[in-house]
Design a protein around this motif. Structure first.
Motif, mmCIF file in Angstrom:
data_model
loop_
_atom_site.group_PDB
_atom_site.id
_atom_site.type_symbol
_atom_site.label_atom_id
_atom_site.label_comp_id
_atom_site.label_asym_id
_atom_site.label_seq_id
_atom_site.Cartn_x
_atom_site.Cartn_y
_atom_site.Cartn_z
ATOM 1 N N SER A 232 13.236 -39.984 -27.610
ATOM 2 C CA SER A 232 11.921 -40.500 -27.986
ATOM 3 C C SER A 232 10.799 -39.689 -27.328
ATOM 4 C CB SER A 232 11.800 -41.974 -27.573
ATOM 5 O OG SER A 232 10.476 -42.431 -27.718
ATOM 6 N N GLU A 234 7.665 -40.655 -27.070
ATOM 7 C CA GLU A 234 6.859 -41.555 -26.239
ATOM 8 C C GLU A 234 7.510 -41.786 -24.879
ATOM 9 O OE1 GLU A 234 6.001 -45.160 -28.247
ATOM 10 O OE2 GLU A 234 4.748 -44.215 -29.784
ATOM 11 N N GLN A 235 8.848 -41.916 -24.872
ATOM 12 C CA GLN A 235 9.542 -42.112 -23.603
ATOM 13 C C GLN A 235 9.456 -40.871 -22.722
ATOM 14 O OE1 GLN A 235 13.468 -43.294 -24.895
ATOM 15 N NE2 GLN A 235 13.012 -45.465 -24.591
#
Length: 314
Positions: A232, A234-235
């Motif tokens: 991810s 965003e992660q």
């Protein structure tokens, strides 16, 4: 005439120097130093109070931040008496043994800062690469042990410095280059062979700053590999964002050290006032900006500050 001890040929006092030739403007030069000291004291004390008061911040990352704040307070207090004495009151004399003591504390706190930054890099390494065991690995006793290890390592590395200076006859002059005492500054006044001081000083510097910076770099290589393996986007950004404050603190500490070292080694044509300014930046800017960086870039610290001041307003 400067008084000398007849058996050891040490001056009774050293003469501190602020900015040579600018003595008439010292009362104006004192103003920014006062601002820096007040800001450093207030900022680091605020960090300590916030972490102490908010149980949600009793986590490894913030406990290491408290160590950094205590160390920055110690570094500021080590230079405060002579710097303000020189610029505010024109008190430029410092006793020989008092100068040795100040030198010991300045270098010790500087070495400890480097060690604490390594501990904080290890904290980020565990948090990102092994988050499930983060609390199990960085227990409170282990954090205390890390802090004691940093303290013992730093002070033991600096411990020989005063004795290496005391063995030298100081007879060239008693005028130092700064408003505080440093090993290299005192050593240059000796009229004897300083090879041992030079070799041990280089060893202590490389063993501390060299190894510490290498450990920090290796930690971030491992962190970067782990972050890039996260699917991810965003992660990945969230994980990297938790390291921003520490990266800024590392750059803030090591860049001035490297700049001063390069300037002393290769900057013979650099004006003396610039060299003096860089030395002041090295010791004064870090304690001021560290709490600012962590307050601005760490969401939990910002929230805690807001909660603290909102309670006081109410």
């Amino acid at each position: 005439m400067v008084g000398f001890n007849s058996t050891s040929f040490h001056p009774a006092t050293f003469q501190l120097a602020g900015f040579p030739g600018q003595e008439a403007a010292y009362h104006w030069i004192a103003v920014p130093f006062l601002v820096l000291y007040v800001t450093a004291m207030a900022g680091n004390c605020l960090v300590l109070c916030i972490v102490w008061a908010d149980r949600r911040l009793h986590q490894p990352m913030y406990l290491f931040l408290c160590m950094l704040a205590v160390n920055d307070l110690g570094l500021s207090l080590s230079t405060l008496p002579t710097v303000l004495g020189t610029f505010c009151f024109h008190f430029t004399d410092i006793a020989f043994h008092a100068c040795l003591a100040q030198m010991f504390f300045i270098h010790s706190f500087s070495f400890m800062e480097s060690g604490i930054l390594v501990a904080m890099a290890f904290d980020r390494l565990v948090a990102i690469c092994n988050p499930l065991r983060y609390v199990a690995i960085l227990t409170n006793p282990r954090i205390v042990g890390i802090g004691l290890a940093v303290l013992i390592k730093s002070t033991s590395m600096i411990f020989p410095f005063p004795f290496l200076i005391k063995r030298l006859p100081i007879c060239k002059s008693n005028v130092l280059s700064h408003a505080y005492c440093l090993h290299s500054d005192m050593m240059r006044l000796a009229c004897a062979d300083t090879t041992v001081n030079n070799i041990y000083g280089l060893f202590a510097t490389l063993f501390t700053y060299g190894l510490d910076s290498m450990f920090i770099i290796l930690s971030y290589i491992k962190i970067l590999k782990t972050v890039l393996s996260i699917a991810s986007h965003e992660q990945r950004l969230t994980a990297l964002n938790t390291c921003i404050s520490h990266i800024c603190a590392v750059l803030l500490f090591y860049v001035p050290i490297v700049a001063v070292a390069v300037m002393h080694r290769f900057g013979k044509n650099v004006p003396h006032v610039v060299q003096i300014l860089m030395s002041y930046v090295y010791l004064f800017v870090t304690p001021v900006l560290n709490p600012v960086i962590y307050s601005v870039k760490t969401k939990e610290i910002r929230k805690a500050i807001f909660r603290l001041f909102s309670r006081e307003v109410m």
